[in-house]
Design a protein around this motif. Structure first.
Motif, PDB file in Angstrom:
ATOM      1  N   SER A  43      84.632  45.723  19.351  1.00  0.00           N
ATOM      2  CA  SER A  43      85.948  46.351  19.148  1.00  0.00           C
ATOM      3  C   SER A  43      86.683  46.467  20.477  1.00  0.00           C
ATOM      4  CB  SER A  43      85.810  47.760  18.560  1.00  0.00           C
ATOM      5  OG  SER A  43      85.089  47.714  17.370  1.00  0.00           O
ATOM      6  N   ASN A  44      85.962  46.864  21.510  1.00  0.00           N
ATOM      7  CA  ASN A  44      86.587  46.944  22.835  1.00  0.00           C
ATOM      8  C   ASN A  44      87.109  45.587  23.271  1.00  0.00           C
ATOM      9  OD1 ASN A  44      86.246  49.627  23.286  1.00  0.00           O
ATOM     10  ND2 ASN A  44      84.525  49.405  24.707  1.00  0.00           N
ATOM     11  N   ALA A  45      86.258  44.563  23.109  1.00  0.00           N
ATOM     12  CA  ALA A  45      86.652  43.218  23.542  1.00  0.00           C
ATOM     13  C   ALA A  45      87.893  42.769  22.766  1.00  0.00           C
ATOM     14  CB  ALA A  45      85.495  42.247  23.335  1.00  0.00           C
ATOM     15  N   GLN A  47      90.155  44.750  21.230  1.00  0.00           N
ATOM     16  CA  GLN A  47      91.321  45.614  21.460  1.00  0.00           C
ATOM     17  C   GLN A  47      91.824  45.538  22.896  1.00  0.00           C
ATOM     18  OE1 GLN A  47      89.843  49.430  20.243  1.00  0.00           O
ATOM     19  NE2 GLN A  47      90.116  48.996  18.066  1.00  0.00           N
ATOM     20  N   HIS A  48      90.909  45.481  23.846  1.00  0.00           N
ATOM     21  CA  HIS A  48      91.308  45.587  25.249  1.00  0.00           C
ATOM     22  C   HIS A  48      91.273  44.251  25.978  1.00  0.00           C
ATOM     23  CE1 HIS A  48      90.929  49.846  24.495  1.00  0.00           C
ATOM     24  NE2 HIS A  48      89.633  49.784  24.346  1.00  0.00           N
ATOM     25  N   GLY A  49      90.601  43.249  25.391  1.00  0.00           N
ATOM     26  CA  GLY A  49      90.510  41.954  26.051  1.00  0.00           C
ATOM     27  C   GLY A  49      91.825  41.194  25.915  1.00  0.00           C
ATOM     28  N   LEU A 103      85.318  57.234  24.091  1.00  0.00           N
ATOM     29  CA  LEU A 103      83.906  57.549  23.799  1.00  0.00           C
ATOM     30  C   LEU A 103      83.046  56.311  23.593  1.00  0.00           C
ATOM     31  CD1 LEU A 103      84.209  60.605  21.374  1.00  0.00           C
ATOM     32  CD2 LEU A 103      83.258  60.578  23.685  1.00  0.00           C
ATOM     33  N   GLY A 104      83.685  55.159  23.374  1.00  0.00           N
ATOM     34  CA  GLY A 104      82.933  53.975  22.948  1.00  0.00           C
ATOM     35  C   GLY A 104      81.807  53.589  23.898  1.00  0.00           C
ATOM     36  N   LEU A 105      82.125  53.415  25.164  1.00  0.00           N
ATOM     37  CA  LEU A 105      81.094  52.987  26.122  1.00  0.00           C
ATOM     38  C   LEU A 105      80.104  54.105  26.401  1.00  0.00           C
ATOM     39  CD1 LEU A 105      83.260  50.841  28.547  1.00  0.00           C
ATOM     40  CD2 LEU A 105      81.414  50.022  27.066  1.00  0.00           C
TER      41      LEU A 105
HETATM   42 MG   LIG Z   1      86.307  51.583  22.653  1.00  0.00          MG
END
Ligand SMILES: [Mg+2]
Ligand SMILES: Nc1ncnc2c1ncn2[C@@H]1O[C@H](COP(=O)(O)OP(=O)(O)O)[C@@H](O)[C@H]1O
Length: 137
Positions: A43-45, A47-49, A103-105
């Motif tokens: 999800s991070n990759a 959303q933020h990638g 909070l994800g990481l």
């Molecule tokens: Mg996250």
């Protein structure tokens, strides 16, 4: 793992999520927590990638299970310094009712720590890579 990746592909249809599984071997890992961690990282990759492709690589290495998620993007030294802290989000991360609290990481680190493993994040050559290592016992 394939099931979780299929769900993430449905959740992020504009991203190409590639899974590479190479002799993952055996590891004493709580399967649902591993899926939770992978979902956070993908999800991070997504959303933020900055790129289209998210790579998920799972392999066995020297008695460890290694799970790596990588994407195009860049994080500064300053950003890298507190990524595993909880509640690091700033006001700009709030969008109406929806908030990325940061909070994800932190949660990924808790899951990896609970298994006696290691997690790290690196940014170089335009690539952000998070690596989780779970010991094999
Ligand atoms: Mg996250
Ligand atoms: N794969 C990634 N690529 C680029 N930036 C990332 C990546 N993962 C995390 N980040 C940055 O780290 C921050 C913290 O991530 P995380 O702990 O998951 O919290 P959240 O996603 O709720 O903001 C993100 O807001 C983002 O700025």
């Amino acid at each position: 793992m394939e099931d979780e990746i299929q769900i993430l592909r449905a959740a992020f249809p504009s991203r190409r999520i590639e899974l590479s599984l190479v002799e993952p071997g055996e590891a004493m890992v709580d399967a649902s927590r591993l899926r939770e961690a992978v979902a956070n990282l993908v999800s991070n990759a997504a959303q933020h990638g900055s790129g289209e492709t998210v790579d998920v690589a799972v392999r066995g290495a020297e008695g460890q299970l290694v799970v790596e998620v990588s994407n195009d993007g860049h994080l500064s030294e300053h950003e890298l310094s507190n990524l595993f802290e909880p509640f690091k989000a700033t006001r700009r991360d709030f969008h109406g009712q929806q908030a990325n609290l940061g909070l994800g990481l932190f949660i990924c680190r808790q899951i990896v720590d609970a298994h006696g493993g290691k997690i790290s994040i690196a940014s170089n050559s335009g690539r952000v890579r998070v690596s989780m290592q779970f010991p094999n016992q």
